[in-house]
Scaffold this motif. Structure first.
Motif, PDB file in Angstrom:
ATOM      1  N   SER A 186       0.848  -1.192   0.000  1.00 59.59           N
ATOM      2  CA  SER A 186       0.000   0.000   0.000  1.00 59.59           C
ATOM      3  C   SER A 186       0.889   1.250   0.000  1.00 59.59           C
ATOM      4  CB  SER A 186      -0.921  -0.008   1.221  1.00 59.59           C
ATOM      5  OG  SER A 186      -0.162   0.265   2.391  1.00 59.59           O
ATOM      6  N   TYR A 187       0.247   2.423   0.037  1.00 56.34           N
ATOM      7  CA  TYR A 187       0.985   3.690   0.048  1.00 56.34           C
ATOM      8  C   TYR A 187       0.454   4.549   1.187  1.00 56.34           C
ATOM      9  CZ  TYR A 187       2.723   2.627  -4.673  1.00 56.34           C
ATOM     10  OH  TYR A 187       3.339   2.061  -5.751  1.00 56.34           O
ATOM     11  N   LYS A 188       1.278   5.490   1.630  1.00 55.71           N
ATOM     12  CA  LYS A 188       0.753   6.520   2.538  1.00 55.71           C
ATOM     13  C   LYS A 188       0.648   7.811   1.745  1.00 55.71           C
ATOM     14  CE  LYS A 188       0.883   4.622   6.865  1.00 55.71           C
ATOM     15  NZ  LYS A 188       1.147   4.730   8.298  1.00 55.71           N
ATOM     16  N   VAL A 189      -0.533   8.361   1.742  1.00 50.03           N
ATOM     17  CA  VAL A 189      -0.811   9.532   0.901  1.00 50.03           C
ATOM     18  C   VAL A 189      -0.850  10.797   1.774  1.00 50.03           C
ATOM     19  CG1 VAL A 189      -2.491  10.605  -0.656  1.00 50.03           C
ATOM     20  CG2 VAL A 189      -2.078   8.130  -0.762  1.00 50.03           C
ATOM     21  N   PHE A 190      -0.204  11.857   1.270  1.00 52.47           N
ATOM     22  CA  PHE A 190      -0.139  13.144   1.978  1.00 52.47           C
ATOM     23  C   PHE A 190      -0.492  14.273   1.007  1.00 52.47           C
ATOM     24  CE2 PHE A 190       2.925  10.195   3.751  1.00 52.47           C
ATOM     25  CZ  PHE A 190       2.736  10.296   5.121  1.00 52.47           C
ATOM     26  N   GLY A 191      -1.272  15.214   1.473  1.00 49.82           N
ATOM     27  CA  GLY A 191      -1.540  16.369   0.611  1.00 49.82           C
ATOM     28  C   GLY A 191      -2.887  17.001   0.889  1.00 49.82           C
ATOM     29  N   THR A 192      -3.113  18.140   0.228  1.00 47.19           N
ATOM     30  CA  THR A 192      -4.381  18.862   0.368  1.00 47.19           C
ATOM     31  C   THR A 192      -5.068  18.918  -0.990  1.00 47.19           C
ATOM     32  OG1 THR A 192      -3.343  20.276   2.030  1.00 47.19           O
ATOM     33  CG2 THR A 192      -5.434  21.030   1.112  1.00 47.19           C
ATOM     34  N   ARG A 244     -11.096   4.369  10.786  1.00 51.23           N
ATOM     35  CA  ARG A 244     -11.171   5.611  10.015  1.00 51.23           C
ATOM     36  C   ARG A 244      -9.798   5.869   9.424  1.00 51.23           C
ATOM     37  NH1 ARG A 244     -12.045   9.767   7.607  1.00 51.23           N
ATOM     38  NH2 ARG A 244     -13.473  11.443   8.178  1.00 51.23           N
ATOM     39  N   ASN A 245      -9.733   6.190   8.135  1.00 51.21           N
ATOM     40  CA  ASN A 245      -8.474   6.493   7.460  1.00 51.21           C
ATOM     41  C   ASN A 245      -8.093   7.947   7.749  1.00 51.21           C
ATOM     42  OD1 ASN A 245      -6.226   6.098   5.867  1.00 51.21           O
ATOM     43  ND2 ASN A 245      -7.381   5.678   3.985  1.00 51.21           N
ATOM     44  N   ASP A 246      -6.853   8.266   7.480  1.00 49.44           N
ATOM     45  CA  ASP A 246      -6.351   9.615   7.789  1.00 49.44           C
ATOM     46  C   ASP A 246      -6.673  10.595   6.651  1.00 49.44           C
ATOM     47  OD1 ASP A 246      -5.064  11.779   8.828  1.00 49.44           O
ATOM     48  OD2 ASP A 246      -3.028  10.973   8.565  1.00 49.44           O
ATOM     49  N   THR A 247      -7.941  10.749   6.371  1.00 51.93           N
ATOM     50  CA  THR A 247      -8.399  11.702   5.361  1.00 51.93           C
ATOM     51  C   THR A 247      -9.568  12.479   5.960  1.00 51.93           C
ATOM     52  OG1 THR A 247      -9.740  11.813   3.366  1.00 51.93           O
ATOM     53  CG2 THR A 247      -9.457   9.651   4.306  1.00 51.93           C
ATOM     54  N   TRP A 248      -9.416  13.774   6.036  1.00 52.71           N
ATOM     55  CA  TRP A 248     -10.381  14.580   6.782  1.00 52.71           C
ATOM     56  C   TRP A 248     -10.833  15.791   5.996  1.00 52.71           C
ATOM     57  CZ3 TRP A 248     -12.100  12.228  11.009  1.00 52.71           C
ATOM     58  CH2 TRP A 248     -11.293  11.269  11.617  1.00 52.71           C
ATOM     59  N   GLY A 272      -0.190  10.986  10.174  1.00 51.70           N
ATOM     60  CA  GLY A 272       0.605   9.793   9.936  1.00 51.70           C
ATOM     61  C   GLY A 272       0.543   9.244   8.528  1.00 51.70           C
ATOM     62  N   GLY A 273      -0.424   9.721   7.745  1.00 56.75           N
ATOM     63  CA  GLY A 273      -0.532   9.228   6.365  1.00 56.75           C
ATOM     64  C   GLY A 273      -1.831   8.498   6.137  1.00 56.75           C
ATOM     65  N   ALA A 274      -2.468   8.817   5.012  1.00 55.47           N
ATOM     66  CA  ALA A 274      -3.711   8.132   4.651  1.00 55.47           C
ATOM     67  C   ALA A 274      -3.352   6.893   3.851  1.00 55.47           C
ATOM     68  CB  ALA A 274      -4.590   9.055   3.823  1.00 55.47           C
ATOM     69  N   VAL A 275      -3.941   5.768   4.203  1.00 52.67           N
ATOM     70  CA  VAL A 275      -3.655   4.534   3.477  1.00 52.67           C
ATOM     71  C   VAL A 275      -4.297   4.589   2.097  1.00 52.67           C
ATOM     72  CG1 VAL A 275      -3.922   2.022   3.457  1.00 52.67           C
ATOM     73  CG2 VAL A 275      -3.559   3.233   5.634  1.00 52.67           C
ATOM     74  N   GLY A 276      -3.460   4.372   1.081  1.00 52.74           N
ATOM     75  CA  GLY A 276      -3.972   4.387  -0.284  1.00 52.74           C
ATOM     76  C   GLY A 276      -3.479   3.200  -1.072  1.00 52.74           C
ATOM     77  N   TYR A 277      -4.214   2.873  -2.126  1.00 56.05           N
ATOM     78  CA  TYR A 277      -3.837   1.745  -2.972  1.00 56.05           C
ATOM     79  C   TYR A 277      -3.652   2.250  -4.395  1.00 56.05           C
ATOM     80  CZ  TYR A 277      -6.003  -0.372   1.107  1.00 56.05           C
ATOM     81  OH  TYR A 277      -6.328  -0.686   2.395  1.00 56.05           O
TER      82      TYR A 277
END
Lengths: 593, 593
Positions: A186-192, A244-248, A272-277
């Motif tokens: 998986s990936y950890k996704v960061f950003g706005t 809950r994923n880290d996306t808000w 900490g990073g949103a889990v992404g695929y």
């Protein structure tokens, strides 16, 4: 009733102009015919008119609200969406093997039109979900499809498209969101991400975000963008919802219109990073996005037609009810304003634009069906390039006209149109987004000039003109005044379009700025002429069938004639502007403004 | 700064196109010259830019509110209005003997434009007051004038126009409010009026309502309407305020735009009768109202130009600041979007429309000055008919274009334009009323077709065309490409206009519905051609003066050329629509919609 689905015109266009019987003869679509289409449309109308349309004003008065990172939608929306899912409407166009209904696009399109007309705000949620499903089906792994696609198709979950970032509006090269690969694949996704339609809401259990981001070491620009699936809630292998994923959602926008539709600012990975695929392969995100985009652009074109039709219907109703001033031909007292010539002109203008744009869009939907289902590869390819030419026209032209038509709708109401209570102003506000999102009109226009006209030296554009010329021949064989007027107007329009194609092809390389300054007018010109082409065809068929339904077909002939009299003449002006104003625009240095 | 008064263009138009020196040579206007005009405009700019313009967004976010029959305006409005009054701005155009400044309309007009651009909502209060003053001066008794006019001119009190009633929008024949004569010569007024701009507010000590009502036994229809002055507070012979009159604001409207301007429902006489004073003679109210209306219609045309200019300025600013995508000609990174051809096209479109409409309006203002002040009666009369022809064009065309230009302003902003915070959307909402109030575009169009073209068999319209033809001759004497292009476009436009005049004159009696169905397009055609005429004149003058200010005059030449390339070609399409679509519109029976 605030919205009445125009089933008669929809079925007329499907059958007579878009070739429904040819579509249902395509391999894989043999299960459908006119009767199934009619039955589906009637069901759709019942739901859209009865359940969704009454919520449209509520959504404007009580928009979605944001509190503590959660969005509460307009009262009634959640229940309506549950009914929508239950009715199987989210799956209309998606594969039966994943629970969808697998309808031809030609049958799905009027259903979409009705939903948009019932409430642009409501319909955006399914529309974006459609885009997410499409991207998953095209590029997603079997595992991702199995885990997410069926739940999206059933309407249990909804989907979003996350492209825009604060520093980069339409410019995807500037995307900065990043995705870091993890040991488990998986990936950890960061950003706005900003402007995320239904990026957060309470209408479904889970939200499946499709997010553009860069992996470490990715190339600069659009060639370094990858596509990720980031769920709001994690999903277990058995399909159950987990953490809950880290996306808000950190805020929603205060907008001019479509207020019920929450437009979210989403923060990925702040904790900490949103889990992404990864969807598909790294660095191919733009390509997948364009698949979604093409579907979404066509859908936004349908939104334009839909809101213009709803504004038209509301204006007609008001014009029948509102009594004011005597009739020009004399009357004892005030008459309904629909008797006044300028009110009729406004209503006919709205009607002609809606019918013309609907016809072109449905025709394009049939082209898409042929592109997907024709047995012959050459036929497939031919239909695909035709469809790709038409998508920006339908997106750009139908939405630009929708703003003008919604504005006419306000005008018909007079002072009452400016009072929010009447509802006419809502269409004027709602429609205003349509020329902007999913690619502004200029972006559609650059697409049609660059990729769709210059690249093949105008071959597809000229092939469409040749089809228009065939309709001119048909019109010439009809010996009556209406067809003669249509023939003349359509020919002038087609010649103006050909002239513009020649100009663009001749100057695209040597004077790109000159050519692109005329791009939007070229798009509009194509819209005016191609919708006119459909109205020309409609006129002849309506004349032939006049006796079977004099009211409907009589109105069709007059509406088509009005298109010839009042809309097609604009073609020459657009062509002149394309050929003349580009060089003038170049001369204006930016500090002279 | 959110608004920058375009003093250079204003003074250019006044001096070079509208003939300021001729105006200031008129009897009674000799006190003015270019220097006084410039000084006045600079003062006006300082006030409008510094005091009023910053309030515009506040007014939208914190509209006027209603509670307990009283209206509280947006914070800051009251103070700004006090400064406005103190500066003498309410009296700009009114007689010096009543405390006004007695400026020519040509000098007052740019001042009004600035105020409208600074805030449409704020400027409405002075605008309506101007109308009330005008009616009083024309028709009021010496006593009424003495008691009310000076206080209105000083800005101590404000005025309103009370025409519309719930059952009668634009149709004054349906007015039902009544006025009963009292023994002391006053009247008691009863009735409900709606859409009363600044019908109630807290910005001034008193409000002077001018109210249309019927006296007992008055003839039916518009010939039985009288005009009454109904003060909010009674006024003693010494000018002091007395008891509250029986006129109450029972609600204000929730509107699409101009939210700071309270739009009141006024109830007259629910508690025994509102004391009113007859203005002029009984049953001549409509005539007096038309005097106010003509001034107000011209003023609303200026509102269109003003809001279009403000939207333009805001779009230019945004386009300079917003960086996105590479330049088409190649650039290392993203550039300001003003470099992109379609953004330039949109900005030039806005600029060309604003400059053309401004030039025509100022020219008309000079015509009005000549109609009032020329020593020769024939010259006066000639200017009067010219002005009366131009007023509906300026009202109708400038406001219709303002909606389109405000919409383009949103489009330049892309997604940000749809977010209310940006402010672009406010102009789009605010502008939408302009084609409706003080007579819809159709009402202006019926005026120009019926009273201004059919009545004199097109004589005035053709006289204007003859003036356009003289400009064509001048252009032909200029041997350069820009003038050649302008000549060609202007000639085509003028011929299209003449063709339409001929069509209207030939068919007005025999086929009125056919002709009136084209009325709005005739108005637009006149606007396109007459503004183009002014741009043609501007082009030649700018070429001559190019060396003195290359940036300003260079931009003027290019903007005029753009008008020729992109706007004037619409004339032919409008003319075709006028001549063809009317009969088609007739054929559509009202139950076919």
């Amino acid at each position: 009733m605030t919205y009445h689905a125009p089933l008669k015109d929809m079925l007329f266009v499907m059958q007579e102009l878009a070739g429904l019987s040819k579509v249902t003869a395509l391999p894989g679509l043999e299960d459908y015919d006119f009767d199934t289409a009619q039955a589906v449309l009637e069901e759709s109308a019942k739901f859209c008119e009865g359940v969704v349309a009454p919520l449209n004003r509520d959504g404007d008065k009580n928009p979605s609200t944001w509190q503590d990172r959660a969005v509460t939608t307009t009262p009634g929306f959640k229940e309506a969406f549950a009914q929508f899912a239950e009715g199987g409407w989210q799956g209309v166009i998606h594969p039966t093997e994943l629970g969808g209904q697998g309808f031809p696009k030609l049958i799905a399109t009027p259903c979409a039109e009705m939903l948009h007309a019932a409430s642009l705000s409501f319909a955006l949620c399914p529309m974006l979900t459609d885009g997410a499903i499409e991207a998953l089906l095209v590029a997603g792994s079997e595992e991702l499809k199995a885990k997410f696609a069926a739940k999206l198709i059933s309407g249990q979950w909804t989907g979003t498209m996350n492209l825009t970032e604060p520093q980069a509006g339409s410019d995807l090269a500037a995307v900065r969101s990043r995705a870091e690969p993890q040991a488990d694949g998986s990936y950890k996704v960061f950003g706005t991400k900003i402007f995320i339609t239904y990026g957060e809401h309470d209408m479904a259990e889970n939200i499946v975000h499709l997010v553009l981001a860069r992996v470490p070491g990715a190339p600069e620009g659009v060639k370094g963008i990858s596509l990720f699936l980031v769920p709001k809630f994690m999903v277990g292998d058995d399909g159950t919802l987990g953490a809950r994923n880290d996306t808000w959602c950190v805020s929603i926008e205060h907008k001019l219109g479509i207020k019920a539709s929450p437009t979210a600012v989403l923060q990925f990975g702040d904790h900490g990073g949103a889990v992404g695929y990864l969807v598909g392969q790294e660095n191919r995100g733009l390509e997948y996005m364009f698949i979604m985009m093409n579907a979404a652009r066509f859908a936004v074109g349908m939104q334009g037609i839909a809101v213009a039709d709803r504004a038209y219907q509301q204006a007609v109703r008001f014009a029948h009810e509102r009594t004011q001033s005597r009739d020009l031909a004399g009357s004892d007292g005030p008459v309904a304003i629909i008797h006044h010539p300028d009110v009729k002109r406004m209503l006919l203008t709205m009607r002609a634009h809606v019918e013309g744009a609907r016809a072109l869009a449905y025709m394009a939907a049939a082209t898409s069906d042929a592109a997907h289902h024709a047995s012959d590869a050459a036929v497939k390819a031919h239909n695909q390039v035709m469809y790709e030419f038409l998508v920006p026209v339908i997106k750009g032209f139908s939405t630009e006209m929708s703003i003008e038509m919604a504005s006419l709708g306000v005008q018909v109401h007079g002072g009452m149109g400016f009072i929010e209570e009447t509802g006419a102003a809502q269409h004027y506000r709602d429609a205003r987004i349509l020329t902007i999102y999913e690619g502004t009109t200029a972006i559609q226009a650059n697409d049609i000039v660059g990729r769709k006209t210059l690249r093949d030296k105008g071959a597809v554009a000229k092939a469409l003109c040749a089809q228009v010329a065939i309709t001119e021949q048909d019109l010439a064989a009809h010996d009556n005044e209406d067809c003669a007027a249509m023939l003349n107007a359509l020919r002038q329009g087609r010649l103006a379009l050909e002239e513009s194609i020649d100009f663009i092809v001749a100057n695209g390389k040597t004077a790109p700025k000159t050519v692109y300054a005329g791009a939007v007018n070229y798009l509009k010109l194509a819209g005016v002429v191609l919708c006119g082409w459909q109205m020309g065809r409609a006129m002849m068929i309506a004349q032939e069938q006049l006796d079977s339904d004099p009211a409907f077909f009589g109105a069709k002939v007059i509406t088509a004639r009005f298109y010839a009299d009042a809309v097609l003449p604009q073609a020459a002006a657009l062509s002149q502007s394309i050929r003349q104003a580009g060089e003038t625009t170049n001369r204006m240095a930016i500090d002279m403004f």
